[in-house]
Design a protein around this motif. Structure first.
Motif, mmCIF file in Angstrom:
data_model
loop_
_atom_site.group_PDB
_atom_site.id
_atom_site.type_symbol
_atom_site.label_atom_id
_atom_site.label_comp_id
_atom_site.label_asym_id
_atom_site.label_seq_id
_atom_site.Cartn_x
_atom_site.Cartn_y
_atom_site.Cartn_z
ATOM 1 N N PRO A 104 0.766 -1.188 -0.212
ATOM 2 C CA PRO A 104 -0.416 0.318 -0.184
ATOM 3 C C PRO A 104 0.780 1.405 0.092
ATOM 4 O O PRO A 104 0.464 2.247 -0.231
ATOM 5 C CB PRO A 104 -0.691 -0.563 1.407
ATOM 6 C CG PRO A 104 0.255 -0.849 2.193
ATOM 7 C CD PRO A 104 0.710 -1.905 1.679
ATOM 8 N N SER A 105 2.520 1.074 -0.159
ATOM 9 C CA SER A 105 2.996 3.098 0.834
ATOM 10 C C SER A 105 2.959 3.464 -1.145
ATOM 11 O O SER A 105 2.330 2.882 -2.346
ATOM 12 C CB SER A 105 4.407 1.816 0.560
ATOM 13 O OG SER A 105 5.283 3.257 0.126
ATOM 14 N N MET A 106 2.968 4.029 -0.625
ATOM 15 C CA MET A 106 3.175 6.026 -1.470
ATOM 16 C C MET A 106 4.655 6.284 -1.526
ATOM 17 O O MET A 106 4.317 7.253 -3.021
ATOM 18 C CB MET A 106 1.738 6.648 -1.850
ATOM 19 C CG MET A 106 0.249 5.648 -1.613
ATOM 20 S SD MET A 106 -0.514 7.129 -1.956
ATOM 21 C CE MET A 106 -1.021 7.400 0.008
ATOM 22 N N THR A 107 5.011 5.812 -1.368
ATOM 23 C CA THR A 107 6.435 6.557 -0.996
ATOM 24 C C THR A 107 7.570 6.471 -0.951
ATOM 25 O O THR A 107 8.907 6.622 -1.248
ATOM 26 C CB THR A 107 6.431 7.821 0.711
ATOM 27 O OG1 THR A 107 5.966 6.410 1.389
ATOM 28 C CG2 THR A 107 5.291 8.195 0.511
ATOM 29 N N ASP A 108 7.588 4.671 -0.964
ATOM 30 C CA ASP A 108 9.058 3.865 -1.007
ATOM 31 C C ASP A 108 9.572 3.900 -2.320
ATOM 32 O O ASP A 108 9.217 4.314 -3.938
ATOM 33 C CB ASP A 108 8.268 2.342 -1.005
ATOM 34 C CG ASP A 108 8.515 1.577 0.163
ATOM 35 O OD1 ASP A 108 9.169 1.528 0.693
ATOM 36 O OD2 ASP A 108 7.778 2.666 0.953
ATOM 37 N N ILE A 145 6.952 -3.234 -10.830
ATOM 38 C CA ILE A 145 5.539 -4.102 -11.670
ATOM 39 C C ILE A 145 5.539 -3.865 -13.587
ATOM 40 O O ILE A 145 5.639 -4.391 -14.161
ATOM 41 C CB ILE A 145 4.999 -3.923 -11.385
ATOM 42 C CG1 ILE A 145 5.201 -4.894 -9.978
ATOM 43 C CG2 ILE A 145 3.709 -5.430 -11.209
ATOM 44 C CD1 ILE A 145 5.600 -5.860 -9.230
ATOM 45 N N GLY A 146 5.276 -2.809 -13.158
ATOM 46 C CA GLY A 146 4.862 -2.202 -14.472
ATOM 47 C C GLY A 146 3.832 -2.390 -15.063
ATOM 48 O O GLY A 146 3.189 -3.210 -14.475
ATOM 49 N N PRO A 171 -0.819 2.865 -8.528
ATOM 50 C CA PRO A 171 -0.005 3.502 -9.382
ATOM 51 C C PRO A 171 1.054 3.930 -8.933
ATOM 52 O O PRO A 171 0.814 5.452 -9.551
ATOM 53 C CB PRO A 171 -1.053 3.294 -10.232
ATOM 54 C CG PRO A 171 -1.959 3.584 -9.715
ATOM 55 C CD PRO A 171 -1.845 2.570 -8.451
ATOM 56 N N VAL A 172 1.696 3.430 -8.803
ATOM 57 C CA VAL A 172 2.756 5.131 -7.840
ATOM 58 C C VAL A 172 4.252 4.443 -8.659
ATOM 59 O O VAL A 172 5.035 3.632 -8.474
ATOM 60 C CB VAL A 172 2.834 6.071 -6.158
ATOM 61 C CG1 VAL A 172 1.355 5.936 -6.453
ATOM 62 C CG2 VAL A 172 2.836 4.580 -5.268
ATOM 63 N N PRO A 173 5.238 5.730 -7.867
ATOM 64 C CA PRO A 173 6.796 5.301 -7.994
ATOM 65 C C PRO A 173 6.763 4.818 -7.263
ATOM 66 O O PRO A 173 6.958 4.356 -6.263
ATOM 67 C CB PRO A 173 7.944 7.064 -7.948
ATOM 68 C CG PRO A 173 6.116 7.701 -8.272
ATOM 69 C CD PRO A 173 4.930 7.322 -8.326
#
Length: 346
Positions: free
Chosen positions: A255-259, A287-288, A279-281
């Motif tokens: 669930p991380s949005m900052t890793d 995974i892409g 879908p975050v960096p």
């Protein structure tokens, strides 16, 4: 070549920085390096308030000098921007010794989540810290673009890897780990530090069938357990014990949005475990569009969708991501930085 790695993150911490660095130390001789780690354990230290497993070191100059003279490094890599990293950076500049750095953690975002410190202030400090290096290593293309947009220079790519011998699918007929025996399936797994920046509460709030399994520890554990008493909290697990839990579960939820990367994503894939993430960096880079995970703003939909993905495909993807390639990039970056090195004044 004698490589001194300065890091404020080291054992007994369990995180991606430590795992990455220990793999580089292990592979250093194959690339013509003798590596040694300078960590908080060599200096007086105190626990970080609210995060006692992390020690803040006080790098005593006399001890640092003795350690420095004993090892006599020909190159330094500074892995963290903490007290140890700062003290070693200052010495490198004073002696005009080439050094590289790496950017592992989004400290500006983490600090802003805890204190009223503007991200712009933190990024200004980090830009200055890394700006003196002959190269700053980052794990993904998206992080490279983000830092360059913020004014960081001399960025080098250093991807991460996974031990595919340790992290592997369970053999046919292997019983479930005792911690999971008898619990309702499917098993949705989270592995990582239990801290506010990991967004674990978002995972625990999902309306999912079966059982949520949480592996890891940290300052937020008590609050998270009170939020989801039905979830199975297993504490910190490592080695074959951790691999067995990965292999026994049905989907890995991140669930991380900052890793900046997420080595746990590769560990899950190596065990044949499909990934569900935002879908975050980090997830986008790891995974892409590989087909081994579902990236969706609706994390519940991502978790349910991951259940139908091929476990064999997950394993195949991980086999392309070994630590040998990571080490080739890391030590290649150091050699490149030394070739381009132009000493800076202190």
């Amino acid at each position: 070549m004698r490589l001194l790695i300065a890091s404020d993150a080291w054992h007994p911490q369990v995180n991606g920085v430590v795992r990455s660095l220990e793999q580089m130390v292990r592979r250093a001789p194959a690339h013509g390096f003798r590596a040694s780690v300078l960590s908080p354990s060599e200096f007086p230290s105190m626990p970080l308030p609210g995060y006692p497993e992390i020690r803040l070191a006080c790098p005593v100059p006399k001890r640092l000098s003795a350690r420095w003279d004993e090892f006599a490094p020909t190159h330094v890599h500074i892995a963290t921007e903490g007290p140890v990293g700062f003290a070693v950076r200052r010495r490198c500049l004073a002696q005009r010794l080439p050094f590289t750095t790496s950017y592992h953690t989004r400290f500006p975002e983490y600090l802003a989540a805890r204190m009223p410190v503007p991200e712009a202030w933190s990024y200004a400090y980090l830009r200055r810290f890394h700006g003196a290096a002959h190269g700053t290593m980052v794990s993904t293309a998206s992080l490279q673009g983000e830092l360059e947009a913020r004014g960081f220079g001399r960025i080098m790519r250093w991807t991460r890897g996974v031990d595919t011998d340790l992290f592997r699918p369970a053999d046919p007929g292997t019983p479930e780990p005792a911690d999971l025996a008898g619990l309702p399936r499917p098993f949705f797994l989270f592995v990582g530090r239990l801290a506010i920046e990991k967004n674990v509460a978002a995972f625990l709030a999902l309306d999912l069938p079966g059982t949520k399994v949480v592996v890891g520890d940290g300052p937020d554990r008590g609050r998270l357990q009170s939020l989801a008493p039905e979830a199975r909290f297993l504490g910190t697990r490592t080695g074959s014990d951790l691999a067995a839990i990965y292999a026994a579960c049905d989907a890995f939820v991140f669930p991380s949005m900052t890793d900046t990367f997420g080595i746990v994503l590769l560990e899950a894939l190596a065990c044949g475990l499909p990934v569900a993430a935002l879908p975050v960096p980090g997830p986008l880079d790891v995974i892409g569009g590989s087909g081994v995970g579902v990236l969706d703003p609706d994390l519940r939909e991502a978790a349910l969708g991951a259940l139908s993905l091929s476990r064999a495909a997950c394993r195949s993807e991980a086999l392309r991501r070994g630590w040998d390639e990571s080490a080739r990039q890391f030590f290649g970056n150091i050699l490149l930085a030394r070739g381009q090195a132009k000493p800076k004044a202190a």
